[in-house]
Write an enzyme that holds these catalytic residues in place. Sequence first.
Site, short mmCIF file in Angstrom:
data_model
loop_
_atom_site.label_atom_id
_atom_site.label_comp_id
_atom_site.label_asym_id
_atom_site.label_seq_id
_atom_site.Cartn_x
_atom_site.Cartn_y
_atom_site.Cartn_z
N LYS A 11 30.64 38.86 49.18
CA LYS A 11 30.44 40.18 49.77
C LYS A 11 31.63 41.07 49.45
CE LYS A 11 32.98 41.28 52.63
NZ LYS A 11 34.45 41.44 52.96
N SER B 38 38.99 31.92 35.67
CA SER B 38 39.88 32.84 36.35
C SER B 38 41.05 33.11 35.41
CB SER B 38 40.38 32.20 37.65
OG SER B 38 40.61 33.15 38.64
N ARG B 39 41.61 34.32 35.49
CA ARG B 39 42.70 34.65 34.56
C ARG B 39 43.96 33.84 34.89
NH1 ARG B 39 42.96 40.67 36.02
NH2 ARG B 39 43.22 39.49 37.94
N ILE C 152 39.63 33.68 48.83
CA ILE C 152 38.40 33.21 49.48
C ILE C 152 37.88 31.92 48.84
CG2 ILE C 152 36.73 34.61 48.16
CD1 ILE C 152 36.69 33.78 51.93
N ASP D 127 36.02 46.94 53.90
CA ASP D 127 35.90 45.57 53.39
C ASP D 127 35.63 44.61 54.56
OD1 ASP D 127 36.31 43.39 51.18
OD2 ASP D 127 37.59 42.82 52.85
P1 NAP Z 1 41.76 37.97 45.85
O1 NAP Z 1 42.34 36.65 46.17
O2 NAP Z 1 42.67 39.15 45.79
O3 NAP Z 1 40.96 37.96 44.48
C1 NAP Z 1 40.20 36.88 44.02
C2 NAP Z 1 40.50 36.62 42.55
O4 NAP Z 1 39.84 37.58 41.74
C3 NAP Z 1 41.97 36.78 42.21
O5 NAP Z 1 42.72 35.65 42.53
C4 NAP Z 1 41.91 37.05 40.70
O6 NAP Z 1 41.96 35.80 40.01
C5 NAP Z 1 40.54 37.69 40.53
N1 NAP Z 1 40.76 39.10 40.21
C6 NAP Z 1 41.58 39.97 40.82
N2 NAP Z 1 41.56 41.15 40.19
C7 NAP Z 1 40.71 41.01 39.16
C8 NAP Z 1 40.31 41.85 38.11
N3 NAP Z 1 40.80 43.08 37.97
N4 NAP Z 1 39.41 41.39 37.21
C9 NAP Z 1 38.94 40.14 37.29
N5 NAP Z 1 39.33 39.26 38.26
C10 NAP Z 1 40.20 39.70 39.18
O7 NAP Z 1 40.61 38.36 46.83
P2 NAP Z 1 39.80 37.49 47.90
O8 NAP Z 1 40.42 37.69 49.23
O9 NAP Z 1 39.55 36.12 47.40
O10 NAP Z 1 38.45 38.35 47.93
C11 NAP Z 1 37.51 38.29 46.88
C12 NAP Z 1 36.15 38.72 47.42
O11 NAP Z 1 35.82 37.86 48.51
C13 NAP Z 1 36.14 40.15 47.97
O12 NAP Z 1 34.94 40.77 47.66
C14 NAP Z 1 36.28 39.95 49.49
O13 NAP Z 1 35.67 41.00 50.22
C15 NAP Z 1 35.53 38.64 49.66
N6 NAP Z 1 35.95 37.90 50.87
C16 NAP Z 1 37.28 37.73 51.15
C17 NAP Z 1 37.65 37.11 52.34
C18 NAP Z 1 39.09 36.86 52.70
O14 NAP Z 1 39.37 36.40 53.82
N7 NAP Z 1 40.05 37.12 51.84
C19 NAP Z 1 36.66 36.66 53.23
C20 NAP Z 1 35.34 36.79 52.87
C21 NAP Z 1 34.99 37.42 51.70
P3 NAP Z 1 42.65 35.72 38.56
O15 NAP Z 1 43.86 36.59 38.59
O16 NAP Z 1 42.93 34.27 38.40
O17 NAP Z 1 41.59 36.25 37.60
#
Ligand code: NAP
Length: 311
Positions: free
Chosen positions: A94, A40-41, A18, A172
């Site tokens: 969110k 970020s990690r 995101i 989600d």
């Molecule tokens: P994502 O790419 O899977 O996760 C975002 C980042 O969070 C990962 O790249 C990772 O970065 C970090 N992360 C993952 N596991 C973690 C852990 N155990 N501890 C700390 N950091 C961790 O997910 P995303 O799709 O961006 O979604 C993140 C949030 O945005 C969610 O709440 C989702 O509901 C919301 N969102 C997503 C979308 C969408 O289309 N994907 C749309 C709107 C809102 P590092 O490994 O570099 O730490």
Amino acid sequence: MSLNSGPIKLGIVGVGKIVRDQHLPALAKDQDYRLAAAASRHGKVDGIPNFPTIEAMLDAVPEIEAVSLCMPPQYRYDAARMALAAKKHVFLEKPPGATVSEVEDLKKLAERQGVSLFASWHSRYAPAVEAARAFLGSTRISSAAIDWKEDVRRWHPNQEWIWAPGGFGVFDPGINALSIATHILPAMFITSAILDFPENRAAPIAAHVAFRTSNGLPVMMELDWRQTGPQSWDIVAETDKGSMVLSGGGSKLAIDGRVVHKEPEAEYPMLYKRFAEIVRAGVSDVDLAPLQHVADAFMLGKRNVVEAFFD
Ligand code: NAP
């Protein structure tokens, strides 16, 4: 933290899908912000200092005034506490947390620290949502239904957190529907729910939820992550002024089949505009109604075990 004049110095945390899809493009065009650092990690943002943790980022770049927390919800609370303790304004992706009470706790901390907390609900900023709210506000509604059906393999590939406890499974995306519904429909509460859990997963792949409003109107919600082909992100309402269909996740509004509102989407630019507004006004914006409904669905819902799901 009191703001200096000029752009808000922002740190971004949890650089993943995101952040790349929405936050960075929105911030690149927004003169209200200067992206000062990222934490970020594994993920990195080009052209700014990057740190492995929020702690290291806040230590090294004390001029940061606000942070956007974009990691999965299960891992957001500690980061938010740390930022609020350091008197930074906080933008929560969110859903704002994995539980209702942890976000209530953050709300109180933000107030004590004199900084702003923003529980962002991007779907509320979809282009036709305000028009739908205005239309429904001028009508008598007899029933409403939410259909939010998408292909999890397409939208959430390899996201293990989303299937873990606190990842909410199909809620989600479903919470996006609820963030719109709680903004445009009368107050409502869940009367029954069935949650379909794949036998190999800790979160539901589908949900069938019945709500009623306090004056007895039925609102049915169907969430499903197994929909291939055309995707459905629709809210419909039967009213004394016609049938309303808010489709495309809040992007298009039709009344009795006639499109009355359709504009290009600008959800994240609008979220950042709202965040700057509340930071400058010295207030918070934390509506927990969508998260409370998800909590209630898990509390009241019957667990139904369905076929295993593999990516
Ligand atoms: P994502 O790419 O899977 O996760 C975002 C980042 O969070 C990962 O790249 C990772 O970065 C970090 N992360 C993952 N596991 C973690 C852990 N155990 N501890 C700390 N950091 C961790 O997910 P995303 O799709 O961006 O979604 C993140 C949030 O945005 C969610 O709440 C989702 O509901 C919301 N969102 C997503 C979308 C969408 O289309 N994907 C749309 C709107 C809102 P590092 O490994 O570099 O730490």
